[in-house]
Design a protein around this motif. Structure first.
Motif: not given
Ligand code: FES
Length: 277
Positions: A113, A117-119, A158, A206, A210, A244
């Motif tokens: 996860f 994650c994008y970040y 994701h 958090y 997402c 985020h």
């Molecule tokens: Fe960061 Fe999904 S984009 S947890």
């Protein structure tokens, strides 16, 4: 710094190695400290990875029997190797060899996860992968294939890691509720409960912030006006989503602090500050 050799020689590659790019002798013309952000990011991620790895394999000081505090790194604890009382969902697995972390069921999904994650992608692509290290700084790689091949194509999963993360957040919430336990039984409340609850609230924030969650709640809608409930949820998720990155870093910190607190109390290094019982 000099420019990548392939770029100077022939420009037959992609990205900064493309023949269509201007021939600039320096890798970057930036004079500010562009390297500071990737350096800090690498350092922060490394601290968490080292700490989490050591703790996951330690197999000790993860449960406080008197107050029912369980560290999130060992939850759910589902094997006969778990100390009595720490298995809130039974022990469907027998004894586990020492090289298997007791939180083996949740850890790969939590790792998946965070990694997808994008970040975090943005963070480690820039800081670890150096692809690219910063705006207007040439990357060292000769070829760019994006997320179209293994292993990076897994990034597209994701959304599925998000679904599992929701279940794990529910498990952590259950653990935090069970932890309101007094030393002699019944209700109890101490500083450890504050630590566990703050951690779980931030984990929810958090998880729900997402980008996949935002898309699931409000994506693919042509008319928000025809879906007022989904629109309202989407606006709330969007507010969280704006934070985020902050939540990604904050929860890394609270996960470590929560585990550290449970470890210190469990080992007897400190006593839990009790407000009730
Ligand atoms: Fe960061 Fe999904 S984009 S947890």
């Amino acid at each position: 710094m000099s420019a990548p050799a392939r770029g100077r020689a022939g420009g037959s590659g992609t990205g900064v190695f493309s023949g269509a790019r201007a021939r600039i002798a320096d890798r970057t013309l930036r004079t500010d400290r562009w390297w500071l952000s990737p350096l800090l990011t690498t350092g922060g991620l490394a601290v968490f990875v080292v700490y989490a790895t050591i703790r996951s394999f330690m197999r000790d000081f993860y449960w406080v029997d008197a107050y029912h505090y369980l560290t999130p790194f060992y939850s759910p604890c589902l094997s006969d190797s778990c100390v009595p009382g720490s298995s809130h969902f039974g022990t469907p697995f027998g004894e586990l060899p020492g090289i298997v972390p007791l939180g083996f069921l949740a850890l790969p999904f939590l790792l998946g996860f965070r990694l997808t994650c994008y970040y975090y992608r943005k963070a480690y692509y820039r800081s670890v992968w150096l692809s690219p290290p910063a705006c207007a700084v040439a990357e060292p790689h000769a070829k760019y294939t994006g997320e179209t091949r293994l292993p990076l194509i897994i990034q597209n999963a994701h959304r599925y890691f998000f679904y599992v993360a929701l279940i794990i957040s529910l498990v952590n919430t259950y653990d935090a509720i069970l932890a309101f336990h007094g030393e002699t039984g019944g209700f109890g409340f101490g500083l450890g409960n504050v630590v566990l609850v703050v951690n779980v609230v931030l984990l929810w924030a958090y998880t729900l912030s997402c980008h996949s969650c935002r898309h699931i709640t409000g994506g693919r809608l042509k008319h928000f006006s025809k879906h007022p409930v989904r629109y309202w949820i989407w606006t709330q998720i969007t507010k969280l989503n704006n934070r985020h990155m902050t939540l990604a870093w904050t929860t890394l910190g609270t996960l470590m602090l929560t585990d550290l607190y449970v470890m210190l109390v469990s080992s007897g290094a400190i006593a839990d500050l009790r407000f009730v019982n």
